[in-house]
Design an enzyme around this catalytic site. Structure first.
Site, PDB file in Angstrom:
ATOM      1  CG  HIS A 199      -2.061   0.849   0.812  1.00 64.20           C
ATOM      2  ND1 HIS A 199      -1.628   2.020   1.492  1.00 64.20           N
ATOM      3  CD2 HIS A 199      -3.416   0.658   0.482  1.00 64.20           C
ATOM      4  CE1 HIS A 199      -3.135   2.654   1.591  1.00 64.20           C
ATOM      5  NE2 HIS A 199      -3.781   1.607   0.504  1.00 64.20           N
TER       6      HIS A 199
ATOM      7  CG  ASP B   8      -8.898  -4.013  -2.878  1.00 65.38           C
ATOM      8  OD1 ASP B   8      -9.653  -3.697  -2.132  1.00 65.38           O
ATOM      9  OD2 ASP B   8      -7.499  -3.189  -3.050  1.00 65.38           O
TER      10      ASP B   8
END
Ligand code: ACO
Length: 435
Positions: A312, A369
Site C-alpha cells: 500500500h 482487498d
C-alpha cells in the site's frame, strides 16, 4: 479545524546563486508537518516535482486521518475498528458528510431521506439495455453514474448548498440500486425495485439476489457483514480516485460527472480493481504447494506478477481494514456453512509472505482487498462485481470530499504543472522533406 501556520520555516538555498527563501510550515491537528510551497513559483520561478505525489499534500481536509506507519484509520476522529464494530454504514455516511455522528433523531431523518431516494428514474433502465450483457459492470457503472447528470437537473447547481446535499443523498441512495441493476442485467434477470422496509445492505442484497417470483430473505449475519464491508471502504482520504473526484470537481463539473470519474479511477488493478485480482490470483495459485513459486515470481523484477492485495502506498503496517475483514471472513464462512479452500490458501500465503525478507524489508502487508474478495464470493457475488461494491461504498467518501472542497471559500481549479522534457522550438519541416 484548519491548519495552523507555525512560526517554524524551512530555508531553501539555490546553490548556484546562493539565493535563499523561507517557506512556511503548516501543522495539522496530527500527521506530518507540511511545507507550504504555494508562493514558491512566484518567489523563485521554480516548481516542485512529485509525479506520484509521494510527498505532496494536495489539500487540507478534516474528514479522514491515516497513519500508515502505525496502521491507523480514523473518520472524524473515530477509529475504523470502533465504527466497524459499533455503527452502521449509514451512520458513517452521516459522519463523513457532516463531521459528527448523528443523534437518534438526526439518524432517523437521514435514514428516511436515503431510503426515499433509492428509486432511480425509470428511463435509466434503458441505458443498461444499451450495453452488451457481458459488459464489465464497472464499465456500466461509469456510464450510468455519469448519466445521472442528465436525469437530476435539480441537483447539479454546485453553488447551491441544498442541491449539493440532495446530490449527495441521491448518490448514496441510488448507488446500491444502480449496482444491483448492473448485476441483474449481466445475468439476464429482471431489475428489482428497492424496498423501503429494508435497511441499506439488506435492501442491496434483495435487489441483487431477489427475484420477482418470490420474497428474498437476507441472512442478518450476511447483511451485517456487507454493511461492515461498506463501512471499511467508505473513505480513505486523498487516494487516486478521491483525488480524481476533487480535481474533476475543482473545474465546477457537476457531482455525478465527478463521481463517474472516481469510479473510472477506482477500476484499475492498482486501486479498487485489486479485490477482483486477488481472487483471480488465488485461483491461479490453486494450492498451497505452489505458493513459493508465486512468491518468487512476485519478487522477480522481470516478471510483471505482483502479489495482489499486498502493499500500500500509505500503509507500511497491517492495513487496519484488513484486520477487521479477516475476522468477518470467518464469520461469513461460518454463516454460509462452506469450507473455502481459497481462505486457507490466502491465510497460508499471508503467513509465508509476512515471514519473507523481501516483503518484510519493503513493509508489504495485506491491504483491504486481500480478504474482501473471499467474503464477497462467499456471499454470492461474482468477481466482476467486487470493484462495483467498493465503488458503492466509496461514493460517500468521494462526495464528502467533493463537498468539503466546494465549500472551501479558497477553492480554485486544480492545475498541476510539469517538468518539460520535449524539444525546444524548431523549424516546421514540410512532409516531403521528412525522413
Ligand atoms: N508484490 C510484490 N512486490 C511489491 C508489491 C506486491 N504486491 N507491492 C509493492 N512491491 C514492491 C515493489 O516492486 C517495490 O520494490 P523495489 O523497491 O524493489 O522496487 C516496492 O515494493 C515498493 O513498491 P511501489 O510499487 O513503489 O509502491 P507504490 O506505493 O507505488 O504502490 C501499490 C502501492 C500500487 C498498492 C502496490 O503495492 C501494488 O501494486 N500492490 C498490489 C495491488 C494492490 O493490492 N492494490 C490495492 C491497493 S489498496 C486499495 O486501493 C484499496
Amino acid at each position: 479545524m484548519s491548519d495552523t501556520k507555525s512560526s517554524d520555516t524551512v530555508s531553501v538555498t539555490v546553490n548556484s546563486t546562493g539565493e535563499t527563501i523561507e517557506l512556511p510550515i503548516l501543522d495539522g491537528t496530527e500527521g506530518p508537518r507540511v511545507i507550504d510551497v504555494r508562493q514558491l513559483y512566484a518567489q523563485t520561478g521554480m516548481f516542485t516535482y512529485d509525479p506520484s505525489y509521494t510527498s505532496t499534500a494536495s489539500c487540507d481536509s478534516s474528514i479522514t486521518y491515516i497513519d500508515g506507519e502505525v496502521g491507523i484509520l480514523r473518520h472524524g476522529g473515530y477509529a475504523i475498528e470502533d465504527l466497524a464494530e459499533h455503527s452502521s454504514f449509514l451512520e458513517v455516511c452521516y459522519l463523513l458528510l457532516h463531521g459528527e455522528l448523528p443523534n437518534a433523531s438526526q439518524m432517523g431523518d437521514f435514514e428516511h431521506t436515503i431510503t426515499y431516494h433509492t428509486m432511480v428514474h425509470d428511463q435509466l433502465q434503458f441505458l443498461y439495455r444499451g450495453f452488451r450483457r457481458d459488459a464489465h459492470p464497472m464499465a456500466v457503472m461509469i456510464g450510468v453514474v455519469g448519466a445521472m447528470s442528465a436525469f437530476y437537473h435539480d441537483s447539479t447547481d454546485i453553488s447551491d448548498p441544498d442541491q449539493r446535499l440532495i446530490a449527495s443523498h441521491r448518490l448514496i441512495a441510488k448507488m446500491p440500486t444502480m449496482a444491483a441493476m448492473a448485476y441483474k442485467y449481466s445475468v439476464g434477470q429482471p431489475f428489482m425495485y428497492p424496498r423501503n422496509d429494508m435497511k441499506y445492505a439488506e435492501n442491496f442484497l434483495h435487489m441483487t439476489f431477489g427475484v420477482p417470483a418470490e420474497d428474498y430473505e437476507a441472512s442478518p449475519a450476511i447483511a451485517r457483514a456487507l454493511d461492515r464491508i461498506f463501512i471499511l471502504h467508505a473513505d480513505h482520504e486523498q487516494n487516486a480516485s478521491t483525488s480524481t473526484v476533487r480535481l474533476a470537481g475543482s473545474s465546477g463539473a457537476n457531482p455525478f460527472a465527478c463521481i463517474a470519474a472516481g469510479i473510472a479511477t477506482l477500476w484499475g488493478p492498482a486501486h479498487g480493481g485489486a479485490n477482483q485480482a486477488v481472487l483471480e490470483m488465488l485461483e491461479q495459485i490453486g494450492s498451497k504447494d505452489r505458493i513459493p513459486e508465486f512468491l518468487e515470481r512476485a519478487k522477480d523484477k522481470d516478471d510483471p506478477f505482483r502479489l495482489m492485495g499486498f502493499g500500500h502506498r500509505v500503509y507500511k503496517n497491517y492495513d487496519p481494514r484488513a484486520g477487521v475483514l479477516k475476522q468477518s471472513t470467518y464469520d461469513v464462512l461460518e454463516e454460509v456453512g462452506i469450507e473455502n479452500p481459497l481462505l486457507e490458501l490466502a491465510m497460508e500465503l499471508e503467513r509465508i509472505a509476512l515471514e519473507d525478507e523481501y516483503f518484510v524489508e519493503r513493509k508489504l502487508f495485506p491491504n483491504v482487498d486481500f480478504y474482501s474478495g473471499i467474503i464477497l464470493s462467499a456471499i454470492g457475488f461474482p468477481t466482476s462485481m467486487f470493484t462495483v461494491l467498493f465503488a458503492l461504498a466509496r461514493t460517500v467518501g468521494w462526495i464528502a470530499q467533493w463537498k468539503e472542497m466546494i465549500e472551501d471559500p479558497g477553492q480554485r481549479i486544480g492545475r498541476p504543472r510539469q517538468l518539460y522534457k520535449g524539444y525546444v522550438e524548431r523549424d516546421f519541416v514540410p512532409m516531403d522533406k521528412r525522413s
